[in-house]
Design a protein around this motif. Structure first.
Motif, PDB file in Angstrom:
ATOM      1  N   ALA A 247     -78.268   7.945   2.297  1.00 32.48           N
ATOM      2  CA  ALA A 247     -78.254   9.433   1.972  1.00 32.48           C
ATOM      3  C   ALA A 247     -76.938  10.026   2.278  1.00 32.48           C
ATOM      4  CB  ALA A 247     -79.534  10.014   2.763  1.00 32.48           C
ATOM      5  N   THR A 248     -76.516  10.660   1.723  1.00 38.83           N
ATOM      6  CA  THR A 248     -75.499  11.503   1.811  1.00 38.83           C
ATOM      7  C   THR A 248     -75.635  12.813   2.600  1.00 38.83           C
ATOM      8  OG1 THR A 248     -75.289  13.221  -0.089  1.00 38.83           O
ATOM      9  CG2 THR A 248     -74.352  10.699  -0.224  1.00 38.83           C
ATOM     10  N   CYS A 249     -74.423  13.404   3.039  1.00 40.71           N
ATOM     11  CA  CYS A 249     -74.614  14.859   3.619  1.00 40.71           C
ATOM     12  C   CYS A 249     -75.450  16.080   2.579  1.00 40.71           C
ATOM     13  CB  CYS A 249     -73.536  15.484   4.378  1.00 40.71           C
ATOM     14  SG  CYS A 249     -73.140  14.601   5.802  1.00 40.71           S
ATOM     15  N   ASP A 250     -75.109  15.763   1.560  1.00 39.23           N
ATOM     16  CA  ASP A 250     -75.837  16.768   0.339  1.00 39.23           C
ATOM     17  C   ASP A 250     -77.225  16.390   0.265  1.00 39.23           C
ATOM     18  OD1 ASP A 250     -73.235  17.944   0.040  1.00 39.23           O
ATOM     19  OD2 ASP A 250     -72.767  16.800  -1.822  1.00 39.23           O
ATOM     20  N   ASP A 251     -77.385  15.199   0.351  1.00 36.53           N
ATOM     21  CA  ASP A 251     -79.020  14.907   0.294  1.00 36.53           C
ATOM     22  C   ASP A 251     -79.712  15.572   1.577  1.00 36.53           C
ATOM     23  OD1 ASP A 251     -78.278  13.165  -2.137  1.00 36.53           O
ATOM     24  OD2 ASP A 251     -78.021  11.386  -0.960  1.00 36.53           O
ATOM     25  N   ALA A 252     -78.968  15.235   2.714  1.00 34.30           N
ATOM     26  CA  ALA A 252     -79.860  15.736   3.542  1.00 34.30           C
ATOM     27  C   ALA A 252     -79.830  17.383   3.671  1.00 34.30           C
ATOM     28  CB  ALA A 252     -78.850  15.416   5.102  1.00 34.30           C
ATOM     29  N   ALA A 253     -78.781  17.773   3.248  1.00 36.32           N
ATOM     30  CA  ALA A 253     -79.119  19.445   2.812  1.00 36.32           C
ATOM     31  C   ALA A 253     -80.182  19.701   2.135  1.00 36.32           C
ATOM     32  CB  ALA A 253     -77.643  19.949   2.697  1.00 36.32           C
ATOM     33  N   SER A 254     -80.287  18.852   1.014  1.00 38.62           N
ATOM     34  CA  SER A 254     -81.548  19.297   0.156  1.00 38.62           C
ATOM     35  C   SER A 254     -82.901  19.015   1.027  1.00 38.62           C
ATOM     36  CB  SER A 254     -81.435  18.370  -1.128  1.00 38.62           C
ATOM     37  OG  SER A 254     -81.540  16.774  -0.616  1.00 38.62           O
ATOM     38  N   THR A 255     -82.924  18.523   1.995  1.00 35.08           N
ATOM     39  CA  THR A 255     -84.340  18.246   2.647  1.00 35.08           C
ATOM     40  C   THR A 255     -84.388  19.380   3.688  1.00 35.08           C
ATOM     41  OG1 THR A 255     -83.582  16.815   4.309  1.00 35.08           O
ATOM     42  CG2 THR A 255     -83.961  15.580   2.301  1.00 35.08           C
TER      43      THR A 255
ATOM     44  N   VAL B 254     -79.271  14.155  10.860  1.00 30.32           N
ATOM     45  CA  VAL B 254     -78.917  12.938  11.572  1.00 30.32           C
ATOM     46  C   VAL B 254     -79.647  12.197  10.483  1.00 30.32           C
ATOM     47  CG1 VAL B 254     -78.822  11.285  13.204  1.00 30.32           C
ATOM     48  CG2 VAL B 254     -78.906  13.859  13.773  1.00 30.32           C
ATOM     49  N   ILE B 255     -78.866  11.201   9.848  1.00 31.70           N
ATOM     50  CA  ILE B 255     -79.018  10.161   9.006  1.00 31.70           C
ATOM     51  C   ILE B 255     -79.188   8.779   9.475  1.00 31.70           C
ATOM     52  CG2 ILE B 255     -79.007   9.277   6.530  1.00 31.70           C
ATOM     53  CD1 ILE B 255     -77.192  11.707   6.047  1.00 31.70           C
TER      54      ILE B 255
ATOM     55  N   ALA C 243     -84.098   2.151   3.180  1.00 32.13           N
ATOM     56  CA  ALA C 243     -84.325   3.737   3.203  1.00 32.13           C
ATOM     57  C   ALA C 243     -83.677   4.283   4.381  1.00 32.13           C
ATOM     58  CB  ALA C 243     -85.872   3.896   3.209  1.00 32.13           C
ATOM     59  N   ALA C 244     -84.039   5.555   4.590  1.00 30.01           N
ATOM     60  CA  ALA C 244     -83.254   6.068   5.715  1.00 30.01           C
ATOM     61  C   ALA C 244     -84.335   7.155   6.180  1.00 30.01           C
ATOM     62  CB  ALA C 244     -81.892   6.888   5.452  1.00 30.01           C
ATOM     63  N   ASN C 245     -84.210   7.491   7.424  1.00 31.87           N
ATOM     64  CA  ASN C 245     -84.975   8.660   7.967  1.00 31.87           C
ATOM     65  C   ASN C 245     -83.882   9.747   8.158  1.00 31.87           C
ATOM     66  OD1 ASN C 245     -87.620   7.885   8.107  1.00 31.87           O
ATOM     67  ND2 ASN C 245     -87.579   7.082  10.165  1.00 31.87           N
TER      68      ASN C 245
ATOM     69  N   LEU D 268     -81.061  -1.028  12.626  1.00 39.46           N
ATOM     70  CA  LEU D 268     -80.095   0.049  12.293  1.00 39.46           C
ATOM     71  C   LEU D 268     -79.031  -0.296  11.476  1.00 39.46           C
ATOM     72  CD1 LEU D 268     -79.316   2.972  12.574  1.00 39.46           C
ATOM     73  CD2 LEU D 268     -78.042   2.399  14.818  1.00 39.46           C
ATOM     74  N   SER D 269     -78.660   0.272  10.399  1.00 37.30           N
ATOM     75  CA  SER D 269     -77.771  -0.191   9.515  1.00 37.30           C
ATOM     76  C   SER D 269     -76.256   0.773   9.542  1.00 37.30           C
ATOM     77  CB  SER D 269     -78.145  -0.180   8.051  1.00 37.30           C
ATOM     78  OG  SER D 269     -79.194  -1.148   7.923  1.00 37.30           O
ATOM     79  N   ASN D 270     -76.754   1.910   9.733  1.00 32.98           N
ATOM     80  CA  ASN D 270     -75.457   2.892   9.671  1.00 32.98           C
ATOM     81  C   ASN D 270     -76.148   4.272  10.033  1.00 32.98           C
ATOM     82  OD1 ASN D 270     -75.696   4.732   7.135  1.00 32.98           O
ATOM     83  ND2 ASN D 270     -75.563   2.541   6.445  1.00 32.98           N
ATOM     84  N   LEU D 271     -75.116   5.292  10.646  1.00 28.14           N
ATOM     85  CA  LEU D 271     -75.802   6.502  11.037  1.00 28.14           C
ATOM     86  C   LEU D 271     -74.738   7.671  10.848  1.00 28.14           C
ATOM     87  CD1 LEU D 271     -77.969   7.610  13.155  1.00 28.14           C
ATOM     88  CD2 LEU D 271     -76.329   7.126  14.956  1.00 28.14           C
TER      89      LEU D 271
END
Length: 421
Positions: free
Chosen positions: A73-81, A136-137, A143-145, A181-184
């Motif tokens: 997920a990108t920061c734009d994706d996070a903002a959409s949620t 926080v992604i 997938a991601a939380n 954990l893959s990335n943060l």
């Protein structure tokens, strides 16, 4: 045949992930109150660790994300949620987690730790700013939380990647656990911290008279804050108070703080000193009006967070100005002279004017004109600063010049006249 079997197995795994995540999210939504750290996590922390006070479970429920390349997920994706958030101005960038370490450094102010696969974070905003919101992604597996935090939350713990379910085979039961954990990624917005409250009078003195005939029964501190901020008062012990007032003989200091939201407060608190004196110590045959006075030139009145005047040194390092009480009433004269690396400030009051009791003079020196009215009890941005309690006028004070060429001379005066019968 092998390809179809693998495809069906992968689909089943993904459906299991979604099902378990839905159950987990519902359970978390029932109780978002942070719990205590579990024993094995707490055992890894000492008292100096900033995460020692955090919960073992997140304070918010995550949003499951499995779109995009590899479920990243990108920061734009996070903002959409994130309801009410149009986008993020700041980002840590995607930080890969390899061999128990993050590949990149975190931005200044952001501290991150991974303990037993759980992420713990804390963010301290730069001076003059506040953390407005943050996503926080946490990426792991396919997938991601995404954990979304409203204003007022500056740390959390127990964040994990989505749960991965391994279907059972034969006698082996299905198992589930968070993916490794893959990335943060941290996405966030900052907002300006509120400005310090402004007070018209930093020291208020009156004689105590419950009947109100020759004095007052109480004094209350007042202050103003900018639009959108809330005014909060504290006493000398640092305790919050709802009524910054005194109603008996004595002195109390209250401190005004501006607050936008939890943790987003003015960098400084503005002090107000209240003093109630015994009226028997006051000449009841006089009617005294107390005023704040600044020295300068009539017509050069400045007004930003309260009115004030300034004095600028000439080529010889000297200046003379009129002391104005209550904006325009002439109360005396102020002279400034440079002697070596110091300035000497002399104050002379006109007949009928005298000094208020208590701390009654302040000198602020600047290398450029200040934007706001200087606050008597605080140095603020002043290069040169002094304050004190003069017992009578005229009086002279001396302070280090420190490169200052513009001065604000503030004197608390009173004008006393015979009381009418």
């Amino acid at each position: 045949m092998m390809k179809n079997t693998f495809t069906n197995y992968f689909k089943a795994t993904l459906w299991s992930v979604a099902l378990v995540f839905g159950m987990m999210a519902c359970a978390q939504m029932e109780d978002l109150t942070p719990n205590s750290l579990d024993a094995e996590v707490a055992a890894l922390m000492d008292g100096s660790n900033p995460f020692a006070r955090m919960s073992g479970d997140p304070a918010v429920a995550p949003v499951f994300w499995n779109q995009g390349p590899g479920g990243n997920a990108t920061c734009d994706d996070a903002a959409s949620t994130f309801e009410g958030v149009d986008g993020f101005e700041m980002s840590s960038g995607r930080n890969n987690y390899e061999d128990g370490q993050f590949v990149n450094e975190w931005p200044e102010g952001l501290t991150v730790q991974v303990i037993d696969g759980k992420v713990y974070w804390e963010y301290i905003a730069p001076e003059g700013f506040c953390l407005e919101n943050m996503s926080v992604i946490v990426k792991g597996g396919p997938a991601a939380n995404i954990y979304n935090y409203e204003s007022g939350i500056y740390h959390d713990g127990g964040l994990v990647a989505p749960v991965v379910v391994t279907p059972g085979r034969g006698k082996n039961k299905a198992t589930s656990s968070p993916a490794g954990l893959s990335n943060l990624t941290f996405c966030f917005n900052l907002t300006d911290a509120p400005e310090a409250p402004v007070v018209e009078e930093s020291e208020i003195v009156a004689c105590f008279d419950p009947e109100g005939e020759i004095g007052v029964g109480s004094l209350t501190a007042t202050a103003t804050v900018q639009d959108g901020a809330t005014l909060v008062w504290y006493n000398e012990d640092g305790d919050m108070v709802t009524d910054p007032s005194i109603s008996e003989i004595g002195t109390a200091i209250f401190y005004a703080e501006a607050q936008f939201f939890n943790g987003c407060v003015s960098s400084e608190r503005t002090a107000v000193t209240l003093t109630l004196e015994d009226c028997s110590d006051t000449d009841v045959n006089e009617n005294c009006t107390r005023d704040t006075a600044f020295a300068g030139t009539l017509g050069d009145l400045l007004d930003n967070r309260g009115w004030f005047y300034l004095m600028s040194l000439d080529g010889d390092g000297s200046a003379t100005g009129t002391l104005f009480a209550g904006r325009t009433k002439e109360a005396g004269t102020v002279t400034i002279n440079t002697v070596g690396g110091k300035v000497v400030v002399s104050v002379v009051l006109k007949e009928g004017f005298s000094l208020q009791s208590g701390e009654n003079w302040y000198v602020h020196g600047y290398d450029e004109e200040p934007k706001f009215r200087p606050v008597g009890g605080r140095q603020g941005d002043a290069k040169a600063y002094a304050k004190g309690n003069a017992t009578s006028a005229p009086f002279t004070v001396e302070l280090d010049k420190n490169g200052a060429s513009i001065f604000a001379v503030h004197v608390n005066v009173q004008e006393c006249k015979p009381a009418s019968n």
